[in-house]
Design a protein around this motif. Sequence first.
Motif, PDB file in Angstrom:
ATOM      1  N   SER A 146       0.447  -1.470   0.169  1.00 14.76           N
ATOM      2  CA  SER A 146       0.273   0.292   0.445  1.00 14.76           C
ATOM      3  C   SER A 146       0.669   1.104  -0.112  1.00 14.76           C
ATOM      4  O   SER A 146       2.248   0.964  -0.436  1.00 14.76           O
ATOM      5  CB  SER A 146      -0.662  -0.383   1.204  1.00 14.76           C
ATOM      6  OG  SER A 146      -0.456  -0.004   2.357  1.00 14.76           O
ATOM      7  N   VAL A 147       0.446   2.234  -0.631  1.00  8.77           N
ATOM      8  CA  VAL A 147       1.302   3.387   0.010  1.00  8.77           C
ATOM      9  C   VAL A 147       1.865   3.604   0.936  1.00  8.77           C
ATOM     10  O   VAL A 147       3.082   4.287   1.133  1.00  8.77           O
ATOM     11  CB  VAL A 147       0.222   4.746  -0.132  1.00  8.77           C
ATOM     12  CG1 VAL A 147       1.557   6.441  -0.784  1.00  8.77           C
ATOM     13  CG2 VAL A 147      -0.268   4.282  -2.591  1.00  8.77           C
ATOM     14  N   ALA A 205       3.396  10.065  -6.871  1.00 10.88           N
ATOM     15  CA  ALA A 205       2.068   8.782  -6.489  1.00 10.88           C
ATOM     16  C   ALA A 205       2.755   7.851  -6.166  1.00 10.88           C
ATOM     17  O   ALA A 205       3.249   7.392  -5.869  1.00 10.88           O
ATOM     18  CB  ALA A 205       2.117   9.191  -7.882  1.00 10.88           C
ATOM     19  N   LYS A 206       2.015   6.581  -6.249  1.00  7.06           N
ATOM     20  CA  LYS A 206       1.946   5.676  -6.128  1.00  7.06           C
ATOM     21  C   LYS A 206       4.059   4.556  -6.605  1.00  7.06           C
ATOM     22  O   LYS A 206       3.854   4.547  -6.246  1.00  7.06           O
ATOM     23  CB  LYS A 206       1.055   3.895  -5.464  1.00  7.06           C
ATOM     24  CG  LYS A 206       1.101   2.720  -5.280  1.00  7.06           C
ATOM     25  CD  LYS A 206      -0.142   2.012  -5.072  1.00  7.06           C
ATOM     26  CE  LYS A 206       0.058   1.142  -4.404  1.00  7.06           C
ATOM     27  NZ  LYS A 206      -1.026   0.125  -4.246  1.00  7.06           N
ATOM     28  N   THR A 207       3.203   5.150  -8.018  1.00  4.88           N
ATOM     29  CA  THR A 207       4.170   4.365  -9.136  1.00  4.88           C
ATOM     30  C   THR A 207       5.386   5.729  -9.041  1.00  4.88           C
ATOM     31  O   THR A 207       5.501   4.263  -8.816  1.00  4.88           O
ATOM     32  CB  THR A 207       3.574   4.788 -10.414  1.00  4.88           C
ATOM     33  OG1 THR A 207       3.861   5.939 -10.938  1.00  4.88           O
ATOM     34  CG2 THR A 207       1.853   3.938 -10.696  1.00  4.88           C
ATOM     35  N   SER A 208       5.169   6.459  -8.355  1.00  6.04           N
ATOM     36  CA  SER A 208       6.853   7.035  -8.252  1.00  6.04           C
ATOM     37  C   SER A 208       7.164   6.129  -7.023  1.00  6.04           C
ATOM     38  O   SER A 208       8.937   6.586  -7.243  1.00  6.04           O
ATOM     39  CB  SER A 208       6.578   8.176  -7.850  1.00  6.04           C
ATOM     40  OG  SER A 208       5.830   8.495  -9.386  1.00  6.04           O
ATOM     41  N   LEU A 209       6.901   6.334  -5.664  1.00  5.82           N
ATOM     42  CA  LEU A 209       7.461   5.738  -4.531  1.00  5.82           C
ATOM     43  C   LEU A 209       7.753   3.676  -4.855  1.00  5.82           C
ATOM     44  O   LEU A 209       8.503   3.419  -5.046  1.00  5.82           O
ATOM     45  CB  LEU A 209       6.219   5.439  -3.811  1.00  5.82           C
ATOM     46  CG  LEU A 209       5.299   6.838  -3.574  1.00  5.82           C
ATOM     47  CD1 LEU A 209       4.129   6.147  -2.165  1.00  5.82           C
ATOM     48  CD2 LEU A 209       6.128   7.479  -2.310  1.00  5.82           C
ATOM     49  N   GLN A 210       6.782   2.894  -5.531  1.00  2.00           N
ATOM     50  CA  GLN A 210       6.638   1.519  -6.571  1.00  2.00           C
ATOM     51  C   GLN A 210       8.186   1.886  -6.615  1.00  2.00           C
ATOM     52  O   GLN A 210       9.819   1.293  -7.007  1.00  2.00           O
ATOM     53  CB  GLN A 210       5.610   1.487  -7.164  1.00  2.00           C
ATOM     54  CG  GLN A 210       5.403   1.160  -6.197  1.00  2.00           C
ATOM     55  CD  GLN A 210       3.790  -0.182  -6.986  1.00  2.00           C
ATOM     56  OE1 GLN A 210       3.477   1.229  -8.421  1.00  2.00           O
ATOM     57  NE2 GLN A 210       2.900  -0.289  -6.106  1.00  2.00           N
ATOM     58  N   THR A 260       9.351  10.336   0.299  1.00  2.00           N
ATOM     59  CA  THR A 260       7.986   9.963   0.480  1.00  2.00           C
ATOM     60  C   THR A 260       7.217  10.422   0.179  1.00  2.00           C
ATOM     61  O   THR A 260       5.997  10.110  -0.021  1.00  2.00           O
ATOM     62  CB  THR A 260       7.746   9.121   2.257  1.00  2.00           C
ATOM     63  OG1 THR A 260       7.427  10.522   2.930  1.00  2.00           O
ATOM     64  CG2 THR A 260       8.537   8.205   2.413  1.00  2.00           C
ATOM     65  N   SER A 261       7.660  11.374  -0.862  1.00  2.00           N
ATOM     66  CA  SER A 261       6.298  12.327  -2.153  1.00  2.00           C
ATOM     67  C   SER A 261       5.979  11.298  -2.784  1.00  2.00           C
ATOM     68  O   SER A 261       6.556  10.823  -3.208  1.00  2.00           O
ATOM     69  CB  SER A 261       6.639  13.242  -1.893  1.00  2.00           C
ATOM     70  OG  SER A 261       8.271  13.795  -2.629  1.00  2.00           O
ATOM     71  N   LEU A 265       4.829   1.488   1.395  1.00  2.00           N
ATOM     72  CA  LEU A 265       6.016   1.650   0.417  1.00  2.00           C
ATOM     73  C   LEU A 265       6.774   3.115   1.204  1.00  2.00           C
ATOM     74  O   LEU A 265       7.993   3.429   1.105  1.00  2.00           O
ATOM     75  CB  LEU A 265       5.528   2.263  -0.916  1.00  2.00           C
ATOM     76  CG  LEU A 265       4.943   1.007  -1.665  1.00  2.00           C
ATOM     77  CD1 LEU A 265       4.081   1.889  -2.924  1.00  2.00           C
ATOM     78  CD2 LEU A 265       6.001   0.811  -2.309  1.00  2.00           C
ATOM     79  N   GLN A 266       5.669   4.278   2.276  1.00  2.00           N
ATOM     80  CA  GLN A 266       6.387   5.402   2.600  1.00  2.00           C
ATOM     81  C   GLN A 266       7.181   4.694   3.478  1.00  2.00           C
ATOM     82  O   GLN A 266       8.548   5.154   3.918  1.00  2.00           O
ATOM     83  CB  GLN A 266       5.406   6.241   2.648  1.00  2.00           C
ATOM     84  CG  GLN A 266       4.786   6.779   1.734  1.00  2.00           C
ATOM     85  CD  GLN A 266       3.226   7.687   2.086  1.00  2.00           C
ATOM     86  OE1 GLN A 266       2.279   7.548   2.816  1.00  2.00           O
ATOM     87  NE2 GLN A 266       3.179   8.945   1.144  1.00  2.00           N
TER      88      GLN A 266
END
Length: 204
Positions: free
Chosen positions: A5-6, A23-28, A20-21, A9-10
């Motif tokens: 989850s977001v 979108a989810k795809t960027s975090l992944q 940790t900033s 990931l964070q």
Amino acid sequence: VDGASVAELQAMLEQRGLSTSGAKTSLQLRLRDAAYAEVPEGSAAAKATKAFAKLVARHYKGSAVKVKDLDAASLAEVLNCDELHALNEKTILDNTISWAQLAGRTDEIIAKVMPLVRWPLVPLVQLKPPLKALMKRCPVVKELVEEAIGLQMKPGSEFSFTPKRHRLMDGSEDTVVPRHKKRKHCHGDKVQLLDASALVAAML
């Protein structure tokens, strides 16, 4: 990474001191780069990464695997592989710039991969906006462009040229990357010649 989850990931990014900033795809993407870079050398996972990268390198021209889909460690292995079959170094540079532009990719990671591209073999008279943007955000990219243009403006100097060393994905800082030499399977590449008049014309 893909199933997290977001919030998860964070949390994993925060543990590594990473941003940790986004979108989810960027975090992944950011976490995947970090996780693969942490794989111990000589481990089964590291050997699998090397084998996969060698396969991608051998079939670079028509590979079903897109460069943009590779994590940083895998791309570094591809760029460092003697079996890399590409049309030319310009193709490699263009693909690597597209890879670096993806949201979530950190400047630190970009700085460890870009020295593996052989910049002096690519025409740099007219710098395109994506490359200019990378030069502004990543000092190492700016250094690599300046190094390449400096060499291109001195015909014959490649024979006594020693590329600057940079920290790479494997953590080494003493590896000399022969950026002024063509790859074994890239035919026709050579240090591009650039004169002052061409540089001035490109500015006008």
